[in-house]
Write a protein that holds these residues in place. Structure first.
Motif, PDB file in Angstrom:
ATOM      1  N   ALA A   1      -0.520  11.461 -46.202  1.00 18.10           N
ATOM      2  CA  ALA A   1      -1.583  12.769 -46.036  1.00 18.10           C
ATOM      3  C   ALA A   1      -1.812  13.438 -47.361  1.00 18.10           C
ATOM      4  CB  ALA A   1      -0.746  13.434 -44.893  1.00 18.10           C
ATOM      5  N   VAL A   2      -2.577  14.401 -47.035  1.00 16.60           N
ATOM      6  CA  VAL A   2      -3.166  15.268 -47.876  1.00 16.60           C
ATOM      7  C   VAL A   2      -2.226  15.755 -48.766  1.00 16.60           C
ATOM      8  CG1 VAL A   2      -3.338  17.179 -46.532  1.00 16.60           C
ATOM      9  CG2 VAL A   2      -4.927  17.238 -48.459  1.00 16.60           C
TER      10      VAL A   2
ATOM     11  N   ARG B   1     -13.712  16.257 -52.750  1.00 18.39           N
ATOM     12  CA  ARG B   1     -12.443  15.973 -51.944  1.00 18.39           C
ATOM     13  C   ARG B   1     -12.961  16.149 -50.663  1.00 18.39           C
ATOM     14  NH1 ARG B   1      -6.885  14.725 -53.373  1.00 18.39           N
ATOM     15  NH2 ARG B   1      -6.199  16.504 -52.390  1.00 18.39           N
ATOM     16  N   ALA B   2     -12.193  15.009 -49.884  1.00 18.69           N
ATOM     17  CA  ALA B   2     -12.611  14.832 -48.637  1.00 18.69           C
ATOM     18  C   ALA B   2     -11.855  15.986 -47.740  1.00 18.69           C
ATOM     19  CB  ALA B   2     -12.400  13.473 -47.922  1.00 18.69           C
ATOM     20  N   HIS B   3     -12.181  16.337 -46.462  1.00 17.43           N
ATOM     21  CA  HIS B   3     -11.447  17.024 -45.682  1.00 17.43           C
ATOM     22  C   HIS B   3     -10.424  15.821 -44.918  1.00 17.43           C
ATOM     23  CE1 HIS B   3     -13.893  20.586 -45.966  1.00 17.43           C
ATOM     24  NE2 HIS B   3     -14.950  19.931 -45.442  1.00 17.43           N
ATOM     25  N   ASN B   4      -9.199  16.100 -45.213  1.00 12.12           N
ATOM     26  CA  ASN B   4      -8.242  14.870 -44.969  1.00 12.12           C
ATOM     27  C   ASN B   4      -7.407  15.425 -43.734  1.00 12.12           C
ATOM     28  OD1 ASN B   4      -6.018  12.987 -45.035  1.00 12.12           O
ATOM     29  ND2 ASN B   4      -5.953  13.166 -47.569  1.00 12.12           N
TER      30      ASN B   4
ATOM     31  N   CYS C   1      -3.107  21.013 -46.456  1.00 12.18           N
ATOM     32  CA  CYS C   1      -4.503  20.868 -46.008  1.00 12.18           C
ATOM     33  C   CYS C   1      -5.024  22.152 -46.154  1.00 12.18           C
ATOM     34  CB  CYS C   1      -4.603  20.596 -44.613  1.00 12.18           C
ATOM     35  SG  CYS C   1      -6.267  20.403 -43.513  1.00 12.18           S
TER      36      CYS C   1
ATOM     37  N   LYS D   1     -16.809  11.786 -39.857  1.00 11.18           N
ATOM     38  CA  LYS D   1     -16.727  11.075 -41.011  1.00 11.18           C
ATOM     39  C   LYS D   1     -18.064  11.482 -41.881  1.00 11.18           C
ATOM     40  CE  LYS D   1     -13.769   7.385 -39.849  1.00 11.18           C
ATOM     41  NZ  LYS D   1     -13.813   6.006 -39.387  1.00 11.18           N
TER      42      LYS D   1
ATOM     43  N   PHE E   1      -5.472  13.065 -42.097  1.00  9.29           N
ATOM     44  CA  PHE E   1      -4.695  11.934 -41.701  1.00  9.29           C
ATOM     45  C   PHE E   1      -3.336  12.448 -41.382  1.00  9.29           C
ATOM     46  CE2 PHE E   1      -7.854   9.127 -44.079  1.00  9.29           C
ATOM     47  CZ  PHE E   1      -8.146   8.190 -43.033  1.00  9.29           C
TER      48      PHE E   1
ATOM     49  N   SER F   1     -10.779  23.264 -44.901  1.00  7.65           N
ATOM     50  CA  SER F   1     -11.019  21.998 -44.159  1.00  7.65           C
ATOM     51  C   SER F   1     -10.996  22.354 -42.683  1.00  7.65           C
ATOM     52  CB  SER F   1      -9.737  21.019 -44.676  1.00  7.65           C
ATOM     53  OG  SER F   1     -10.301  20.636 -45.819  1.00  7.65           O
TER      54      SER F   1
ATOM     55  N   TYR G   1     -11.944  13.291 -42.506  1.00 10.45           N
ATOM     56  CA  TYR G   1     -11.288  11.770 -42.003  1.00 10.45           C
ATOM     57  C   TYR G   1     -10.028  12.013 -41.205  1.00 10.45           C
ATOM     58  CZ  TYR G   1     -14.695   9.916 -45.304  1.00 10.45           C
ATOM     59  OH  TYR G   1     -15.817   9.444 -45.751  1.00 10.45           O
ATOM     60  N   GLY G   2      -9.553  10.822 -40.557  1.00 14.37           N
ATOM     61  CA  GLY G   2      -8.083  10.823 -40.011  1.00 14.37           C
ATOM     62  C   GLY G   2      -8.061  11.531 -38.559  1.00 14.37           C
TER      63      GLY G   2
END
Ligand SMILES: *Cc1c(COP(=O)(O)O)cnc(C)c1O
Length: 361
Positions: free
Chosen positions: A13-14, A4-7, A341, A317, A9, A345, A322-323
């Motif tokens: 969104a997450v 899972r990305a650190h989001n 979130c 990135k 955005f 993260s 991201y975002g």
């Protein structure tokens, strides 16, 4: 699945991982029916249960009753509410607080429908603060404001006092992020894709007595709140899949402990980043003028140069973050740290801010 990305955005969104998993499962086989949630009638008892549960959970989280408030799941995004609100309720005069691009868009729509007064604005400083000393005429049809300004990172910390004048709020980017006295609002709306679920559905919570007493009837059927209230949000085919996902997010908020827990976590997460601006202030500059106006949801900041900002975003990135690019109208950086979130993260981002600082200060 990839890690899972650190989001960060701003929207869409997450979402909580458990919600994404529930959406994946229901997209394939819903309620053991051998059909996807996307393949069954919106009039089926299985889907009816989804809508009713989501409506009840919204009211429970807000501490409101189904007797007093209707919960609608509408299409068209929060942007359609900008027009629908004055179309239904602007008879003589409406008052608006202008705290940014979304508020400006809401004002533009209201002006097409009748007299629209901007009673306070922070446009003089490109919306980097929340106007204080609010004064209302006391005889408007309603007062409208935007609780959290997604692009600028400012947030109202309290609820404006409009006396007996109905208060309406665009809560698209901070709904259910903290405890509030929701009973002071005649209408609250929020596009789902920031803090509630996927794009495609807009939550509208509206006081039934206001609808009965003041909502217009001589307007197109689909744009009339009365239509949707009378049919309990099932006048036509609603955005079935987004509603399902919003329902799962509401269940997640409740299972985590409700709005008090969301608020506590959000304050902790935001502090991790705002502390960076305060401690490394020769490098990271918070974009919001006054500390008390800082958003718990969208943390906006600048680095010493646009080159460093581009480098910061690119390097982030490579660390799976991201975002972080600011909205195109203001530039800089923005970390959106909505309910879903994870604190991990935000900790990872804070750590990266420290190492980036050490390398480039
Ligand atoms: C994103 C956003 C909107 C626009 O929502 P749509 O659903 O895309 O129309 C409106 N208001 C606020 C505060 C937002 O953050």
């Amino acid at each position: 699945m990839a890690t899972r990305a650190h989001n960060f955005f701003a929207g869409p969104a997450v979402l909580p991982l458990s919600v994404v998993e529930a959406a994946r499962d229901a997209a394939y086989d819903f309620a053991g029916l051998g059909m996807s949630i996307m393949e069954i009638s919106h009039r089926s008892k299985e889907f009816d249960a989804v809508v009713q549960k989501a409506q009840a959970d919204v009211l429970e989280l807000m501490g409101l009753s189904a007797e007093d408030y209707a919960v609608l799941f509408l299409g068209g995004g929060a942007s359609t509410q900008f027009a629908m609100l004055p179309m239904n309720f602007l008879h003589r005069k409406a008052e608006y607080i202008n705290t940014g691009e979304w508020a400006t868009k809401a004002i533009k729509e209201a002006k097409m429908m009748g007299e629209t007064v901007v009673v306070a604005s922070s446009e003089d400083a490109n919306f980097n603060y929340i106007p204080g000393n609010l004064v209302f005429s006391g005889d408007a049809d309603y007062v409208h404001f935007t609780s959290n300004n997604t692009i600028y990172g400012t947030e109202f910390k309290g609820t404006p006092d409009t006396g007996d004048v109905p208060l309406v709020c665009d809560m698209s980017s901070d709904i259910f992020s903290r405890e509030l006295d929701f009973s002071r609002y005649s209408m609250i709306y929020a596009g789902a894709q920031k803090n509630l679920g996927p794009a495609g559905v807009t939550l509208v919570v509206v006081k039934k007595s206001w609808i009965e007493e003041k909502a217009k009837t001589d307007i197109p059927t689909m744009l009339k709140y009365k239509t949707h209230v009378a049919k309990e949000s099932m006048f036509n085919t609603p955005p079935v899949f987004p509603i399902f996902v919003v329902g799962k997010t509401l269940e997640w908020i409740k299972s985590e402990g409700g709005l008090a827990v969301m608020q506590e976590r959000n304050e902790k997460k935001a502090a991790l980043l705002y502390d960076m601006f305060d401690n490394l202030s020769d490098f990271y500059k918070g974009a919001v003028a006054k500390k008390e106006d800082r958003s718990l949801m969208n943390v906006t900041f600048r680095l010493p140069s646009e080159e460093l900002e581009a480098k910061f975003i690119a390097e982030a990135k490579t660390l799976n973050m991201y975002g972080l690019k600011g909205h195109r109208s203001v530039g800089g950086c923005r970390a959106s740290i909505y309910n879903a979130c994870p604190v991990e993260s935000v900790e990872a981002l804070a750590k990266f801010m420290e190492t980036f600082y050490a390398a480039h200060k």
